[in-house]
Write an enzyme that holds these catalytic residues in place. Structure first.
Site: not given
Ligand code: ADP
Length: 395
Positions: A9, A16, A88, A177, A206, A208-209, A238, A280-281, A327, A330, A381
């Site tokens: 990727n 990655k 990818r 996606h 949900l 980063n994108g 974005r 989001f953390r 991210g 979940e 993915e």
């Molecule tokens: P990408 O689009 O880069 O593949 P991911 O699906 O890995 O992104 O999501 C990354 C995002 O998930 C982080 O920027 C963060 O906002 C969110 N995230 C990851 N772990 C947590 C968590 N424990 N609580 C809340 N948000 C989280």
């Protein structure tokens, strides 16, 4: 491992990767190369429970992959055993509606499509070229983010602009996606024990994108990303949907050219623009500490999502399952709870206790009897790409 598949990727400054055994579907190795083309690059590699870290500068994707070959040789697994490489690939345009085995003609076509995805396709192509150079004797396969949405009906993918301009320049909604939306929606059918083609689903990816899809009887019929991955939901950096007139307005008042406006909307907007944070953390911590900007950012994020879910409910007429993944989807119980609670009158009944549980397993988070079943399903993915690669090489 009987059929090791290397999955790549490639982003603009990162690669990655995973090695997955196509038969047992176990992950054999994984890692990430970061800061390609910049100073202080890093390579983190995991194999058989051991982590290896390397600091090195990588001039480009080819240099990064050369280094990766050395890392595989030193720490394993044996690259000579790799049976195929899955790449990818973000934009398949109208040319690629499903996974393809890459040859020179496919690469030429991908280069032609680069103007459609100038941020995403060129690094993907650089990765394919570099990987074909280091692994010339195995099939390389392109898996497209757009492919799952090739089934969108014309009424959903057509923009109301001059039809000749649209036709000449391949302007339409493509959606992205797709690998995740496809994997997650199939997993939902498995979890519910129902046939995939008998379910109407809404999937919220949900990360980063971020994007959302509507799937009728197992066929994708709507999605929030468009010609580019900038459209739709509010994302980490974005903007998602804005008034199309905003581009001209910002161009005038900020004295920016269109590339400058595009950059602002792609890299300095979304949660970063509103709250000063993308993760989001961090946003949750800011909200807890009473930060008004972070609270507003969350409200905008949730409002946009709720509006899309309502719209997709109308498109589908009837929805069996609403699923959160990636991210944020979940892990962030607050986002899920704020979204689903607002949808209670439409038949989405959240089980607050189930929603609060942290788990890596697919799970239902709606109350028994909820007209729509609400789920959290971790996306994978790489596994989906491994399956696509296996199918493409007839494995
Ligand atoms: P990408 O689009 O880069 O593949 P991911 O699906 O890995 O992104 O999501 C990354 C995002 O998930 C982080 O920027 C963060 O906002 C969110 N995230 C990851 N772990 C947590 C968590 N424990 N609580 C809340 N948000 C989280």
């Amino acid at each position: 491992m009987t059929t090791p598949i290397l999955l790549l990727n490639c982003g603009s400054s990162s690669i990655k990767y995973q090695v997955i055994d196509g038969d047992s579907e176990q992950v054999a190795a994984s890692g990430i190369i970061q800061r390609i083309g910049q100073a202080s690059g890093t390579l983190d590699h995991t194999y058989q429970g051991h982590d290896h870290h390397l600091d090195a500068d990588f001039a480009d994707h080819a240099a990064a992959l050369d280094q990766l070959v050395k890392v595989f040789a030193e720490f394993g697994p044996n690259l000579d055993e790799v049976r195929a490489v899955g790449h990818r690939t973000v934009h398949g345009g109208e040319a690629f509606r499903s996974t393809v085995v890459i040859d020179d003609a496919v690469l030429d076509k991908l280069r032609e499509l680069s103007p459609l995805a100038p941020l995403h396709n060129p690094p993907g192509i650089a990765g394919i070229e570099a990987a074909r150079a280091v692994l010339p004797d195995v099939p390389h396969v392109a898996i497209f983010d757009t492919a799952f949405f090739a089934t969108l009906p014309a009424e959903a993918y057509t923009y109301a602009i001059d039809k000749d301009v649209a036709r000449t320049h391949a302007v339409r909604k493509y959606g992205f996606h797709g690998t995740s939306h496809s994997y997650v929606s199939q997993k939902v059918a498995e979890v519910l024990g129902r046939p995939y083609d008998g379910l109407n689903q809404i999937v919220c990816h949900l990360g980063n994108g971020a994007s959302i899809s509507a799937i009728r009887d197992g066929v994708a019929v709507e999605t929030s990303m468009g010609l580019t991955p900038l459209a739709g939901l509010v994302m980490g950096t974005r903007s998602g949907d804005v008034d199309p007139g905003l581009h001209a307005y910002l161009g005038r008042v900020l004295d920016l050219d269109l590339v400058g406006v595009d950059d602002l909307l792609n890299k300095r907007s979304g949660m970063l623009g509103l709250a000063g944070a993308t993760d989001f953390r961090d946003i949750n911590s800011l909200i807890e500490s009473g930060d008004a900007d972070a609270r507003l950012a969350m409200d905008v994020y949730v409002h946009r999502l709720v509006s899309y879910i309502g719209s997709y409910l109308a498109v589908l007429g009837h929805v069996d399952a609403l699923t959160f993944t990636a991210g944020v989807g979940e892990n962030d119980a607050l986002v899920r709870s704020e979204v689903v609670t607002r949808l209670e009158p439409l038949g989405f009944w959240l089980d607050a206790e189930a929603n609060a549980v942290r788990s890596k397993q697919p799970r239902v988070i709606s109350r028994p009897g909820s007209p729509v079943t609400v789920l959290v399903v971790p996306t994978n993915e790489e596994l989906a790409m491994a399956r696509e690669t296996m199918a493409a090489i007839g494995g």
